[in-house]
Design an enzyme around this catalytic site. Structure first.
Site, PDB file in Angstrom:
ATOM      1  N   GLY A 249       0.741  -1.245   0.000  1.00 19.99           N
ATOM      2  CA  GLY A 249       0.000   0.000   0.000  1.00 19.99           C
ATOM      3  C   GLY A 249       0.774   1.300   0.000  1.00 19.99           C
ATOM      4  O   GLY A 249       0.174   2.372  -0.088  1.00 19.99           O
ATOM      5  N   PRO A 295       4.736  -5.069  -0.638  1.00 19.69           N
ATOM      6  CA  PRO A 295       4.724  -3.899  -1.505  1.00 19.69           C
ATOM      7  C   PRO A 295       4.712  -4.292  -2.980  1.00 19.69           C
ATOM      8  O   PRO A 295       5.427  -5.217  -3.384  1.00 19.69           O
ATOM      9  CB  PRO A 295       6.047  -3.202  -1.153  1.00 19.69           C
ATOM     10  CG  PRO A 295       6.951  -4.317  -0.718  1.00 19.69           C
ATOM     11  CD  PRO A 295       6.065  -5.353  -0.074  1.00 19.69           C
ATOM     12  N   ARG A 334      -5.825   3.076 -16.246  1.00 20.94           N
ATOM     13  CA  ARG A 334      -5.983   3.657 -14.907  1.00 20.94           C
ATOM     14  C   ARG A 334      -6.691   5.006 -14.898  1.00 20.94           C
ATOM     15  O   ARG A 334      -7.342   5.351 -13.919  1.00 20.94           O
ATOM     16  CB  ARG A 334      -4.632   3.730 -14.176  1.00 20.94           C
ATOM     17  CG  ARG A 334      -4.051   2.336 -13.916  1.00 20.94           C
ATOM     18  CD  ARG A 334      -2.847   2.327 -12.986  1.00 20.94           C
ATOM     19  NE  ARG A 334      -3.211   2.627 -11.626  1.00 20.94           N
ATOM     20  CZ  ARG A 334      -3.037   3.776 -11.031  1.00 20.94           C
ATOM     21  NH1 ARG A 334      -2.463   4.776 -11.686  1.00 20.94           N
ATOM     22  NH2 ARG A 334      -3.416   3.955  -9.796  1.00 20.94           N
ATOM     23  N   CYS A 365     -11.584   3.005 -29.784  1.00 25.13           N
ATOM     24  CA  CYS A 365     -12.821   3.615 -30.244  1.00 25.13           C
ATOM     25  C   CYS A 365     -13.728   3.930 -29.077  1.00 25.13           C
ATOM     26  O   CYS A 365     -14.805   3.328 -28.938  1.00 25.13           O
ATOM     27  CB  CYS A 365     -13.512   2.691 -31.224  1.00 25.13           C
ATOM     28  SG  CYS A 365     -12.552   2.553 -32.713  1.00 25.13           S
TER      29      CYS A 365
HETATM   30  N1  LLP Z   1      -1.274  -7.240  -0.813  1.00 23.67           N
HETATM   31  C1  LLP Z   1      -2.573  -7.366  -1.110  1.00 23.67           C
HETATM   32  C2  LLP Z   1      -3.364  -8.382  -0.419  1.00 23.67           C
HETATM   33  C3  LLP Z   1      -3.160  -6.532  -2.067  1.00 23.67           C
HETATM   34  O1  LLP Z   1      -4.450  -6.674  -2.336  1.00 23.67           O
HETATM   35  C4  LLP Z   1      -2.365  -5.573  -2.743  1.00 23.67           C
HETATM   36  C5  LLP Z   1      -2.944  -4.708  -3.752  1.00 23.67           C
HETATM   37  C6  LLP Z   1      -1.010  -5.482  -2.409  1.00 23.67           C
HETATM   38  C7  LLP Z   1      -0.503  -6.318  -1.429  1.00 23.67           C
HETATM   39  C8  LLP Z   1      -0.075  -4.502  -3.061  1.00 23.67           C
HETATM   40  O2  LLP Z   1      -0.403  -3.186  -2.799  1.00 23.67           O
HETATM   41  P1  LLP Z   1       0.524  -1.999  -3.339  1.00 23.67           P
HETATM   42  O3  LLP Z   1       1.810  -2.044  -2.578  1.00 23.67           O
HETATM   43  O4  LLP Z   1       0.760  -2.244  -4.791  1.00 23.67           O
HETATM   44  O5  LLP Z   1      -0.264  -0.798  -3.101  1.00 23.67           O
HETATM   45  N2  LLP Z   1      -5.226  -1.721  -9.693  1.00 23.67           N
HETATM   46  C9  LLP Z   1      -5.096  -0.686  -8.676  1.00 23.67           C
HETATM   47  C10 LLP Z   1      -4.381  -1.184  -7.447  1.00 23.67           C
HETATM   48  C11 LLP Z   1      -5.062  -2.358  -6.789  1.00 23.67           C
HETATM   49  C12 LLP Z   1      -4.294  -2.877  -5.622  1.00 23.67           C
HETATM   50  C13 LLP Z   1      -4.830  -4.184  -5.204  1.00 23.67           C
HETATM   51  N3  LLP Z   1      -4.154  -4.810  -4.130  1.00 23.67           N
HETATM   52  C14 LLP Z   1      -4.376   0.527  -9.266  1.00 23.67           C
HETATM   53  O6  LLP Z   1      -4.062   0.505 -10.453  1.00 23.67           O
HETATM   54  O7  LLP Z   1      -4.159   1.513  -8.571  1.00 23.67           O
END
Ligand code: LLP
Length: 441
Positions: A249, A295, A334, A365
């Site tokens: 996150g 991450p 996105r 399109c």
């Molecule tokens: N762990 C779990 C259980 C998760 O669901 C996620 C992301 C992560 C780790 C990794 O989180 P990060 O470090 O990447 O924030 N498609 C969306 C993002 C969806 C994230 C889903 N889960 C976007 O393009 O912003």
């Protein structure tokens, strides 16, 4: 512009990534093209693992969240860096296994893992599976019994922390399809249930509060809630968790509205989280759990850019000017999904001052096919190379063949040299699985 070591402007006035001239990359590999800087990815993986090793006595493992960018090469890099990965589907798991990734360092997630995915995970010997539903605990237990093994599992809990991020990427609010709420008692109930399963070994808990989060406090609060819950469960059920997985996150820089965090800054996030674990455990009389973090975005996001060529320019006086590029929502959905903002640069004239605000449109399109609407660029000409920055996470992994466009190739740059990590698609790839039933011939 992003000021990390990844990007710079060379003496020709061209944008460089990882020491490679983007104009040369576009010429050699064609556009659209995803480009990744290997050094950035390795630096982030190492920063996180080093922080755990130094601040938390090696009592934890970084799991790269491979949904952010999944291809064989990224698992090969994670393997070399000695970290683990998380996967969320049979497909990600298959890719990791093909890359020779050690199964015991894989954690598997998913709010609806399919029976065949569960069977495949066990066949591979996946180290940890994170339970997100009762029926899944039953399936897992049965599958483990069939194989005569005991599977290590975590339970996904929802601490009910609201982090400031887009609603679709927020996961730990009360209304979520993920996890068992701590507050409602659901998390304690499933704990009891899983403890009763002979072929499951409950190691602890997992939570993930959302993505693109900048407030340290949200992570600290989640740790506090998880630990208070773990203390309750120890008292009521006599179960003391050995593992706490805090998910991913951490936010990244997309535009100057976002904070710019360098490796040292990310170390600070993790340090805050680990110190909350230490103080919480001391306060509750818990032993220090083995810690995982997951991450994704912050490992690959700023490591990647996308190169496009400007193919059409439409100026609607008094309304908007559109630069149309050879990519679009099929390589980066996105903006269409989350109204995400990006920064763009004209890679062949990166030293020129911005002169106008333009929208960058794709070639699909539909009107919503935009990379964004407010890019501050020098006056662009047909044939200019546009680099959109911070596209390393959730672009390739969410790409599609919409309009039967090709998902772009990806190259990995090391010391100025680029190599394919994902080859270009061909028309043949697009029809590979198409079938015309005889009656239609
Ligand atoms: N762990 C779990 C259980 C998760 O669901 C996620 C992301 C992560 C780790 C990794 O989180 P990060 O470090 O990447 O924030 N498609 C969306 C993002 C969806 C994230 C889903 N889960 C976007 O393009 O912003």
């Amino acid at each position: 512009m992003n000021t990390r070591d990844t990007l710079k402007i060379n003496e020709k006035g061209h944008l460089e990534i990882g020491g490679a001239d983007c104009v040369e990359l576009a010429k050699h590999f064609g556009t659209p093209l995803y480009v990744f800087d290997e050094a950035y990815i390795r630096r982030m993986m190492r920063t996180y693992q080093d922080t755990i090793d130094e601040e938390y006595d090696r009592n934890g493992l970084v799991l790269y969240a491979s949904k952010a960018f999944s291809c064989e090469a990224i698992y090969a890099i994670a393997k070399q860096e000695g970290i683990g990965v998380d996967v969320v589907s049979g497909g990600e798991l298959y890719t990791a296994m093909r890359a020779g990734f050690p199964a015991e360092k894989i954690t598997m997630h998913g709010n609806n893992k399919l029976p065949r995915e569960i069977a495949y995970a066990m066949e591979c010997g996946v180290g940890t599976i994170v339970i997100d539903e009762y029926s899944e605990a039953d399936l897992l237990d049965a599958e483990a019994a069939k194989r005569g093994v005991v599977q290590n599992v975590l339970i996904r809990v929802n601490p009910g922390v609201e982090a400031h991020t887009h609603a679709y990427v927020q996961t730990a609010t009360p209304d979520s399809k993920f996890g068992f709420s701590i507050g409602s008692g659901a998390a304690a109930a499933i704990t009891k249930y899983v403890l009763g399963k002979k072929h499951l070994r409950l190691k602890g808990y997992h939570c993930h509060i959302g993505s693109q989060i900048f407030e340290k406090q949200s992570f600290v609060l989640a740790v506090e809630k998880d630990l208070a819950f773990m203390a309750d469960v120890k008292k009521s059920l006599g179960f003391e968790a050995e593992v706490l997985n805090m998910g991913g996150g951490f936010g990244i820089w997309y535009t100057d509205e976002d904070e710019k965090i360098d490796a040292e800054g990310y170390r600070g996030y993790l340090r805050a989280l680990l110190s909350a674990v230490k103080s919480g455990c001391a306060a509750h009389g818990l032993k220090l759990p083995f810690v995982n973090i997951e991450p994704g975005r912050s490992v690959v996001g700023e490591a990647g850019i996308t190169l496009y060529t400007v193919g059409a320019i439409k100026d609607i006086p008094g309304i908007r000017k559109y630069l149309a590029v050879d990519g679009g929502m099929f390589d980066n959905p996105r903006f269409a999904l989350y109204q995400s903002k990006y920064t763009a640069v004209l890679a062949n004239r990166a030293d020129e001052k911005p002169a106008e605000i333009v929208a960058i449109a794709g070639k699909c399109c539909e009107s919503g096919d935009l990379i964004g609407t407010e890019f501050n660029l020098p006056k662009a000409n047909l044939g200019d190379i546009v680099a959109v920055l911070s596209t390393g996470a959730y672009n390739y992994s969410m790409a599609s063949n919409y309009n039967r466009n090709f998902i772009p190739a990806a190259v990995l740059v090391k010391d100025g040299k680029a190599e394919y990590i994902v080859k270009p698609q061909t028309y043949e790839d697009l029809v590979r699985n198409d079938v015309i039933p005889d009656r239609l011939r």
